[in-house]
Scaffold this motif. Structure first.
Motif, PDB file in Angstrom:
ATOM      1  N   ILE A 167       0.872  -1.169   0.000  1.00 28.24           N
ATOM      2  CA  ILE A 167       0.000   0.000   0.000  1.00 28.24           C
ATOM      3  C   ILE A 167       0.910   1.220   0.000  1.00 28.24           C
ATOM      4  N   GLY A 219      -5.458  -4.402  -0.682  1.00 26.66           N
ATOM      5  CA  GLY A 219      -5.016  -3.018  -0.646  1.00 26.66           C
ATOM      6  C   GLY A 219      -5.635  -2.110  -1.681  1.00 26.66           C
ATOM      7  N   ASP A 257      -5.484   1.272   3.629  1.00 25.62           N
ATOM      8  CA  ASP A 257      -4.904   0.688   4.835  1.00 25.62           C
ATOM      9  C   ASP A 257      -5.978   0.396   5.876  1.00 25.62           C
ATOM     10  N   ARG A 284      -8.012  -2.672   4.722  1.00 29.06           N
ATOM     11  CA  ARG A 284      -7.272  -3.920   4.931  1.00 29.06           C
ATOM     12  C   ARG A 284      -7.304  -4.339   6.396  1.00 29.06           C
TER      13      ARG A 284
END
Length: 400
Positions: A218, A323, A372, A375
């Motif tokens: 990411i 991601g 982020d 995820r």
């Protein structure tokens, strides 16, 4: 414990939604005992995880997709020779538990009376709602033109859901939203099916299939360009509708932005209309991909303009784990508990999503932060370890 799992398609290797959920279920069940997975389409699995075996219904070979030959809108009316073979496997294996995939194979629940074993029906979706939504999406003249036929399909689908929920010892659904939908269907959902048997409904969250995607980077540069990827079963009506929207509405708007763009559409068994839309609107079609991490890794954004369907979307979980910034309608993320603007990019329709994707690409740091957060959410709630624990608890809760 001996566990028999009936599925439509072979779950190994898991590629699209149904196989991904079935494979995760099989892995979780294998922690409780020996698992035999039996599929009605495809070929024998080239390899299976420990404590899992796979075979196919030989009588079903070469007959083509069941939905093209079944008179019922949601149930696969199993031909006599296939039903006999399934019953023979059930009897020979003598399972303690039988897990049956979705309403499509719910006819198999009737075999429990003769061959024994507790039964679970795993509803990927509440299909009667999907049928009603599909008919409701038609133009008014189309709905009235075949009003009686449409009405009959809705009633048949609803009765199939009610019967399956009433017959199985336990029902698995993907979300609390689907649980509420199932409970609201009718007499079975009221908790008073035949014999006053209470329905035992467990929420088994969908998994994301490949935890190696958690290692995909990411980084801001991933989100600077308009690189999109949509992955799903391309023979399934809600996904077909989404691809149409992506091609006909989203692609032209991305092109009009003046920025470089690309859209990958990948999945199992694409219909001809999917091929046509992709060819007409410049989408890259990847048919029946053996693996998807590489495809996901090429993109920064995952468009999800879904308007129909139930359950929770594995494609959303998979994209977030990999991601990508999921760019979705409310329907696409229902039941997941995600927060718009934090975990995903929200839009009312395809046009709004296209505009927001274009704007977010100009702020790649914000895009990376959203990816982020998405995820982290998926990793904590939808890992295989979490699914295993939930299924173990559900099975232990079955009456002895």
């Amino acid at each position: 414990m001996k566990i028999l799992q009936f599925t439509v398609d072979c779950p190994f290797p898991p590629v699209s939604g149904g196989e991904i959920r079935n494979a995760a279920n099989a892995r979780a069940l294998a922690t409780l005992g020996e698992v035999l997975t039996v599929s009605f389409t495809g070929a024998p699995a080239p390899a299976t995880p420990p404590n899992i075996r796979h075979r196919i219904i030989e009588a079903a070979r070469g007959r083509g997709p069941w939905h093209r030959r079944s008179p019922h809108p949601t149930v696969h009316i199993v031909p006599a020779d296939e039903l006999t073979e399934a019953a023979s496997i059930w009897k020979a294996f003598a399972p303690d538990l039988v897990v049956i995939e979705d309403i499509a194979l719910s006819q198999l629940l009737a075999l429990a009376h003769e061959h024994g074993g507790q039964t679970v029906i795993d509803l990927h979706n509440v299909d009667s709602r999907t049928v009603a939504e599909r008919i409701g999406s038609l133009y008014l003249w189309q709905r009235w033109w075949r009003f009686r036929q449409h009405r009959r399909k809705i009633v048949q689908a609803r009765e199939a859901d009610i019967l399956a929920a009433s017959t199985a010892d336990q029902v698995w659904v993907c979300s609390e939203a689907d649980r509420a939908t199932l409970l609201a269907l009718g007499p079975a959902g009221s908790g008073k099916p035949p014999g006053n048997k209470m329905i035992d409904i467990k929420v088994i969250a969908n998994p994301f299939p490949d935890e190696t995607v958690l290692s995909l980077p990411i980084a801001t540069r991933r989100y600077e360009e308009l690189r999109l990827c949509f992955i799903g079963h391309l023979g399934y009506f809600p996904n077909i509708d989404a691809v149409k929207q992506i091609g006909r509405e989203m692609a032209p708007r991305l092109a009009a932005s003046g920025q470089p763009w690309s859209i990958i559409v990948a999945g199992r068994n694409p219909r001809d209309i999917v091929r046509h839309v992709c060819a007409t609107h410049g989408l890259q079609l990847v048919e029946n991909p053996p693996q998807v991490p590489d495809l996901l890794g090429r993109a920064g954004y995952a468009p999800m303009p879904l308007r129909f369907g139930g359950g929770t979307r594995i494609k959303v979980l998979e994209a977030m784990a990999a991601g990508l910034v999921v760019c979705a309608t409310e329907k696409a993320v229902e039941g997941l508990g995600l927060e718009a603007g934090t975990h995903f990019l929200s839009g009312r329709d395809t046009s709004e999503l296209a505009a927001k994707i274009t704007a977010l690409a100009a702020e790649p740091q914000r895009a990376a932060a959203m990816a982020d957060a998405g995820r982290a959410f998926v990793r904590d709630r939808h890992s295989l370890a979490a699914i295993e624990q939930t299924i173990q608890q559900a099975v232990k809760g079955l009456p002895g």
